[in-house]
Design a protein around this motif. Structure first.
Motif, PDB file in Angstrom:
ATOM      1  N   GLY A 264       0.810  -1.213   0.000  1.00 45.07           N
ATOM      2  CA  GLY A 264       0.000   0.000   0.000  1.00 45.07           C
ATOM      3  C   GLY A 264       0.837   1.253   0.000  1.00 45.07           C
ATOM      4  O   GLY A 264       0.405   2.312  -0.431  1.00 45.07           O
ATOM      5  N   GLY A 265       2.085   1.156   0.518  1.00 45.26           N
ATOM      6  CA  GLY A 265       3.028   2.250   0.437  1.00 45.26           C
ATOM      7  C   GLY A 265       2.498   3.565   0.983  1.00 45.26           C
ATOM      8  O   GLY A 265       1.903   3.633   2.058  1.00 45.26           O
ATOM      9  N   ALA A 266       2.727   4.622   0.210  1.00 47.28           N
ATOM     10  CA  ALA A 266       2.422   5.987   0.651  1.00 47.28           C
ATOM     11  C   ALA A 266       0.939   6.165   0.987  1.00 47.28           C
ATOM     12  O   ALA A 266       0.588   6.888   1.917  1.00 47.28           O
ATOM     13  N   TYR A 267       0.044   5.502   0.235  1.00 46.40           N
ATOM     14  CA  TYR A 267      -1.398   5.649   0.475  1.00 46.40           C
ATOM     15  C   TYR A 267      -1.771   5.146   1.873  1.00 46.40           C
ATOM     16  O   TYR A 267      -2.409   5.847   2.658  1.00 46.40           O
ATOM     17  N   VAL A 268      -1.351   3.924   2.211  1.00 42.84           N
ATOM     18  CA  VAL A 268      -1.710   3.327   3.493  1.00 42.84           C
ATOM     19  C   VAL A 268      -1.048   4.084   4.641  1.00 42.84           C
ATOM     20  O   VAL A 268      -1.690   4.386   5.660  1.00 42.84           O
ATOM     21  N   VAL A 269       0.253   4.434   4.469  1.00 41.95           N
ATOM     22  CA  VAL A 269       0.980   5.144   5.526  1.00 41.95           C
ATOM     23  C   VAL A 269       0.332   6.495   5.807  1.00 41.95           C
ATOM     24  O   VAL A 269       0.094   6.866   6.959  1.00 41.95           O
ATOM     25  N   SER A 270       0.051   7.256   4.745  1.00 39.39           N
ATOM     26  CA  SER A 270      -0.519   8.606   4.913  1.00 39.39           C
ATOM     27  C   SER A 270      -1.921   8.539   5.495  1.00 39.39           C
ATOM     28  O   SER A 270      -2.278   9.326   6.380  1.00 39.39           O
ATOM     29  N   LYS A 271      -2.734   7.596   5.017  1.00 46.18           N
ATOM     30  CA  LYS A 271      -4.125   7.491   5.481  1.00 46.18           C
ATOM     31  C   LYS A 271      -4.178   7.106   6.959  1.00 46.18           C
ATOM     32  O   LYS A 271      -4.972   7.649   7.730  1.00 46.18           O
ATOM     33  N   GLU A 272      -3.313   6.178   7.358  1.00 41.37           N
ATOM     34  CA  GLU A 272      -3.355   5.698   8.740  1.00 41.37           C
ATOM     35  C   GLU A 272      -2.810   6.729   9.722  1.00 41.37           C
ATOM     36  O   GLU A 272      -3.300   6.845  10.849  1.00 41.37           O
ATOM     37  N   ASN A 273      -1.790   7.494   9.310  1.00 41.09           N
ATOM     38  CA  ASN A 273      -1.113   8.381  10.261  1.00 41.09           C
ATOM     39  C   ASN A 273      -1.469   9.857  10.124  1.00 41.09           C
ATOM     40  O   ASN A 273      -1.383  10.609  11.090  1.00 41.09           O
ATOM     41  N   LEU A 274      -1.866  10.282   8.926  1.00 44.27           N
ATOM     42  CA  LEU A 274      -2.153  11.701   8.698  1.00 44.27           C
ATOM     43  C   LEU A 274      -3.633  11.975   8.492  1.00 44.27           C
ATOM     44  O   LEU A 274      -4.067  13.120   8.559  1.00 44.27           O
ATOM     45  N   GLY A 275      -4.405  10.939   8.179  1.00 48.82           N
ATOM     46  CA  GLY A 275      -5.832  11.134   7.972  1.00 48.82           C
ATOM     47  C   GLY A 275      -6.276  10.764   6.571  1.00 48.82           C
ATOM     48  O   GLY A 275      -5.461  10.439   5.696  1.00 48.82           O
ATOM     49  N   GLU A 276      -7.584  10.817   6.351  1.00 51.16           N
ATOM     50  CA  GLU A 276      -8.174  10.356   5.096  1.00 51.16           C
ATOM     51  C   GLU A 276      -7.692  11.157   3.887  1.00 51.16           C
ATOM     52  O   GLU A 276      -7.238  10.590   2.896  1.00 51.16           O
ATOM     53  N   ASN A 277      -7.812  12.479   3.947  1.00 50.01           N
ATOM     54  CA  ASN A 277      -7.472  13.300   2.781  1.00 50.01           C
ATOM     55  C   ASN A 277      -5.996  13.229   2.387  1.00 50.01           C
ATOM     56  O   ASN A 277      -5.692  13.103   1.191  1.00 50.01           O
ATOM     57  N   PRO A 278      -5.041  13.311   3.327  1.00 51.84           N
ATOM     58  CA  PRO A 278      -3.634  13.113   2.933  1.00 51.84           C
ATOM     59  C   PRO A 278      -3.405  11.751   2.263  1.00 51.84           C
ATOM     60  O   PRO A 278      -2.648  11.648   1.295  1.00 51.84           O
ATOM     61  N   GLY A 279      -4.087  10.712   2.788  1.00 52.60           N
ATOM     62  CA  GLY A 279      -3.962   9.390   2.172  1.00 52.60           C
ATOM     63  C   GLY A 279      -4.483   9.386   0.747  1.00 52.60           C
ATOM     64  O   GLY A 279      -3.875   8.802  -0.159  1.00 52.60           O
ATOM     65  N   LEU A 280      -5.615  10.054   0.528  1.00 53.70           N
ATOM     66  CA  LEU A 280      -6.200  10.105  -0.814  1.00 53.70           C
ATOM     67  C   LEU A 280      -5.353  10.948  -1.761  1.00 53.70           C
ATOM     68  O   LEU A 280      -5.270  10.654  -2.958  1.00 53.70           O
ATOM     69  N   ILE A 281      -4.732  12.003  -1.239  1.00 54.51           N
ATOM     70  CA  ILE A 281      -3.825  12.808  -2.077  1.00 54.51           C
ATOM     71  C   ILE A 281      -2.640  11.953  -2.524  1.00 54.51           C
ATOM     72  O   ILE A 281      -2.250  11.965  -3.697  1.00 54.51           O
ATOM     73  N   ALA A 282      -2.069  11.181  -1.578  1.00 55.86           N
ATOM     74  CA  ALA A 282      -0.951  10.291  -1.916  1.00 55.86           C
ATOM     75  C   ALA A 282      -1.396   9.228  -2.916  1.00 55.86           C
ATOM     76  O   ALA A 282      -0.715   8.985  -3.920  1.00 55.86           O
ATOM     77  N   GLY A 283      -2.559   8.612  -2.660  1.00 58.32           N
ATOM     78  CA  GLY A 283      -3.064   7.573  -3.567  1.00 58.32           C
ATOM     79  C   GLY A 283      -3.375   8.117  -4.940  1.00 58.32           C
ATOM     80  O   GLY A 283      -3.010   7.518  -5.963  1.00 58.32           O
TER      81      GLY A 283
ATOM     82  N   LEU B  48      -2.329  21.175  -9.180  1.00 54.24           N
ATOM     83  CA  LEU B  48      -3.172  21.901  -8.228  1.00 54.24           C
ATOM     84  C   LEU B  48      -4.641  21.867  -8.622  1.00 54.24           C
ATOM     85  O   LEU B  48      -5.511  22.212  -7.820  1.00 54.24           O
ATOM     86  N   ILE B  49      -4.922  21.460  -9.862  1.00 54.58           N
ATOM     87  CA  ILE B  49      -6.315  21.360 -10.319  1.00 54.58           C
ATOM     88  C   ILE B  49      -6.796  19.910 -10.292  1.00 54.58           C
ATOM     89  O   ILE B  49      -7.813  19.590  -9.683  1.00 54.58           O
ATOM     90  N   PHE B  50      -6.021  19.022 -10.947  1.00 53.06           N
ATOM     91  CA  PHE B  50      -6.545  17.660 -11.085  1.00 53.06           C
ATOM     92  C   PHE B  50      -6.495  16.864  -9.788  1.00 53.06           C
ATOM     93  O   PHE B  50      -7.314  15.975  -9.566  1.00 53.06           O
ATOM     94  N   LEU B  51      -5.535  17.178  -8.889  1.00 54.91           N
ATOM     95  CA  LEU B  51      -5.443  16.406  -7.646  1.00 54.91           C
ATOM     96  C   LEU B  51      -6.648  16.657  -6.731  1.00 54.91           C
ATOM     97  O   LEU B  51      -7.245  15.685  -6.227  1.00 54.91           O
ATOM     98  N   PRO B  52      -7.059  17.912  -6.496  1.00 51.89           N
ATOM     99  CA  PRO B  52      -8.298  18.112  -5.726  1.00 51.89           C
ATOM    100  C   PRO B  52      -9.525  17.476  -6.388  1.00 51.89           C
ATOM    101  O   PRO B  52     -10.409  16.957  -5.692  1.00 51.89           O
ATOM    102  N   LEU B  53      -9.570  17.504  -7.736  1.00 49.71           N
ATOM    103  CA  LEU B  53     -10.698  16.880  -8.439  1.00 49.71           C
ATOM    104  C   LEU B  53     -10.715  15.363  -8.218  1.00 49.71           C
ATOM    105  O   LEU B  53     -11.773  14.756  -8.037  1.00 49.71           O
ATOM    106  N   ILE B  54      -9.522  14.755  -8.228  1.00 47.83           N
ATOM    107  CA  ILE B  54      -9.431  13.307  -8.001  1.00 47.83           C
ATOM    108  C   ILE B  54      -9.887  12.965  -6.580  1.00 47.83           C
ATOM    109  O   ILE B  54     -10.653  12.021  -6.367  1.00 47.83           O
ATOM    110  N   VAL B  55      -9.421  13.743  -5.604  1.00 42.18           N
ATOM    111  CA  VAL B  55      -9.814  13.491  -4.201  1.00 42.18           C
ATOM    112  C   VAL B  55     -11.321  13.686  -4.038  1.00 42.18           C
ATOM    113  O   VAL B  55     -11.993  12.894  -3.351  1.00 42.18           O
TER     114      VAL B  55
END
Length: 608
Positions: free
Chosen positions: A92-111, A436-443
């Motif tokens: 899961g790498g960056a997605y799992v690490v960020s989601k578990e430790n930083l919260g949902e949105n940081p995890g989704l940004i990484a994913g 800065l445009i497509f990443l917020p749209l993806i999340v």
């Protein structure tokens, strides 16, 4: 026929119990998961020189300290991701690490960043490989897009055959590339040591250069960091390793880091000493090989393996994208189809999706994806920064044995990754602003999908407070087009259900046809009520659906349900379908979204 073609291209289906055979040993994993990182040696040094050449060739000596900085960052990332592998052995790498430790949105940004980055990996790598091919054979230059698309199709099919099979095939060109570059570095350094290369070709290190600014050096450093794309792939793909998976993944990661450091620093040094300047029509590696060996068979061996590794770097995306998509889909942020294993036990929907989107990107940019490299690189450093920061939070919160050292390693990785990311945004904003445009749209899209799945689950749960609909009886409507075996088959089935009422509906375009059909029906099915509808505009759908709506409204008031039973004949050969009117399909498509109407099809199979 389609089934036979599928079996030929992909192979026989594998049983679920054979999944253990689809795991990778360290040698195969190094080849299949490090091809992206190793291939960046072919363009990373060139990206540094492209920035420095804007001042003058004298500034090329700055490539040496810049390369040392890149390798220092590589070392920090290797140690950081090694800790991630042991802390999160299920991948899961960056997605799992960020989601578990930083919260949902940081995890989704990484994913989200990594999903886009893997698509760019395939498009950029295959396009770069195609450029290497056309550098050796200029006559093919005008066919770049077609060649690139065919290569993506080939790699997609190879991955659909299974990770073990693709790794077995792809290991050879990866290790041949490493061998080719080692030969190039050894011979090149030997020539320098024996004085065969003139020291006048380059400016000595420390030579004053007018016009060099900190901004320009930071920009060159950020460009060189594009060589670090792909180093996170191993931490995403731990489930693909043979047991003990974390231990094997960690060893493979360190081997990849060592190889990348040696090859990258060697190419930078040779390019500096030879005084190589970047050219639009020839790559830096090609120029070094040409200066070292001339245009002989060794040169073409180096160019051939370089082209292969650049193309096969795309395979890192094919290994990591499906697993990342699986993790996101498991958490209900993308379509559940990405959790399904295909015939060969790989996540085939993810593989196909990656191939199709990469081809669309290649076509959109006409195979000239160089301008995507900064976007590609910044897309990696966002999850780099988030994953390292997530590990910082984890060590501070848990404080395991030796946590100060672990914290220091991840702090170094987080700080440098963040610095490089900001350098990209500051120095190359014109090329990376789209993030800065497509990443917020993806999340935002991830959240919408999650909301949909939760809403569906709420409505389907039997414990919901919504009462079940009570049905007193059933009214069956059968659209009929004539007196045939198809209609007879459907009528017999309708009668077997013992409904409260069966209504046959015939839509006529002419009054005479309407009257004639009613007379024939009365003789053929006297016990079934027939309703004939006249269509003024030769449409079957409009009068039929209007009638069904009327019946449904009256039936629902009395607690009855309406079932529309559609007769349909199935030709023996699939291509025969194009020769027949597909009225049944259109009727079904229109009725499926009627809230209180049940739609079913009664097939009648033709024998010849």
């Amino acid at each position: 026929m389609s089934s036979s073609v599928k079996r030929f291209l992909i192979g026989r289906p594998l049983k679920s119990t054979e999944i253990g055979e689809q795991k990778l040993n360290k040698l195969k994993a190094l080849a299949i998961l490090s091809s992206d990182a190793l291939s960046s040696v072919a363009y990373g040094p060139e990206q540094i020189l492209l920035v420095l050449v804007t001042v003058s060739a004298v500034a090329f000596w700055y490539s040496i300290p810049i390369a040392i900085g890149v390798i220092f960052l590589l070392a920090a990332l290797m140690l950081s991701y090694r800790q991630i592998i042991y802390a999160y052995p299920h991948g899961g790498g960056a997605y799992v690490v960020s989601k578990e430790n930083l919260g949902e949105n940081p995890g989704l940004i990484a994913g989200g960043s990594l999903l886009v980055d893997y698509i760019l990996t395939v498009a950029v790598s295959v396009s770069a490989g195609t450029d290497a091919i056309t550098s050796a054979f200029p006559a093919l230059h005008y066919h770049n897009v077609i060649i690139a698309c065919l290569l993506v199709v080939f790699i997609t099919i190879l991955n659909l055959r299974g990770i073990t099979e693709s790794a077995t095939i792809l290991a050879y060109p990866v290790y041949l590339f490493v061998l080719a570059l080692v030969i190039l570095l050894v011979v090149g350094i030997y020539n320098i040591a024996t004085g065969e290369v003139s020291p006048d070709l380059h400016a000595p290190i420390g030579t004053p250069v007018g016009g060099v600014t900190l901004f320009l050096l930071l920009r060159a450093f950020a460009s060189g960091c594009s060589a670090l794309t792909g180093v996170e792939a191993i931490s995403n793909a731990i489930p693909n390793f043979k047991d003990p998976a974390p231990k094997n993944a960690a060893k493979t990661l360190l081997a990849m880091g060592g190889l990348l450091a040696i090859l990258f620093s060697g190419i930078v040094f040779l390019a500096y000493y030879y005084g190589i300047a970047p050219k639009a029509e020839e790559t830096v590696v090609s120029q070094i090989a040409s200066e070292t060996f001339g245009r002989n068979y060794v040169y073409f061996f180096i160019q051939g393996t370089t082209a292969l590794i650049l193309v096969l770097a795309a395979n890192t995306g094919y290994s990591a994208f499906p697993l990342l998509a699986f993790n996101l889909a498991k958490d209900k942020y993308i379509a559940r189809m990405f959790t399904i294993r295909g015939d060969r036990l790989g996540y085939s929907n993810g593989i196909i999706f990656l191939g199709v989107t990469s081809i669309l990107l290649i076509i959109a940019f006409k195979g000239q994806t160089e301008q995507l490299i900064p976007l590609y690189a910044v897309g990696v450093f966002i999850p780099f920064t988030l994953s390292q920061t997530g590990m910082l939070v984890k060590w501070i919160r848990e404080k395991p044995k030796g946590w100060i050292m672990k914290l220091s390693i991840n702090f170094t990785g987080a700080f440098i990754s963040f610095t490089v990311m900001m350098i990209f945004f500051i120095t190359k904003f014109g090329q990376v602003w789209a993030v800065l445009i497509f990443l917020p749209l993806i999340v935002f899209g991830f959240h919408q999908i999650k909301n949909h799945y939760e809403s569906v689950g709420d409505q389907l749960r039997v414990t919901t407070c919504e009462p079940a609909i009570k049905v007193k009886g059933n009214v069956i409507i059968v659209p009929v087009a004539g007196i045939t075996h198809v209609v007879e088959n459907s009528m017999n089935y309708a009668k077997s259900l013992n409904p409260d009422q069966i209504i046959a509906v015939y839509v006529a375009f002419e009054r005479e046809d309407e009257k004639l059909f009613a007379e024939k029906w009365k003789k053929w099915q006297p016990d079934v009520r027939l309703v004939t509808l006249h269509s003024y505009y030769r449409s079957i759908i409009q009068p039929l659906t209007k009638f069904i709506d009327t019946v449904e409204h009256k039936a629902s008031e009395s607690g009855y349900r309406v079932t529309v039973l559609i007769p349909q004949f199935i030709p023996k050969k699939s291509w025969h379908n194009i020769l027949h009117n597909q009225s049944s399909l259109l009727i079904r498509a229109y009725l499926l979204y009627r809230r209180n109407v049940i739609v079913t099809t009664v097939p009648y199979h033709l024998k010849k």
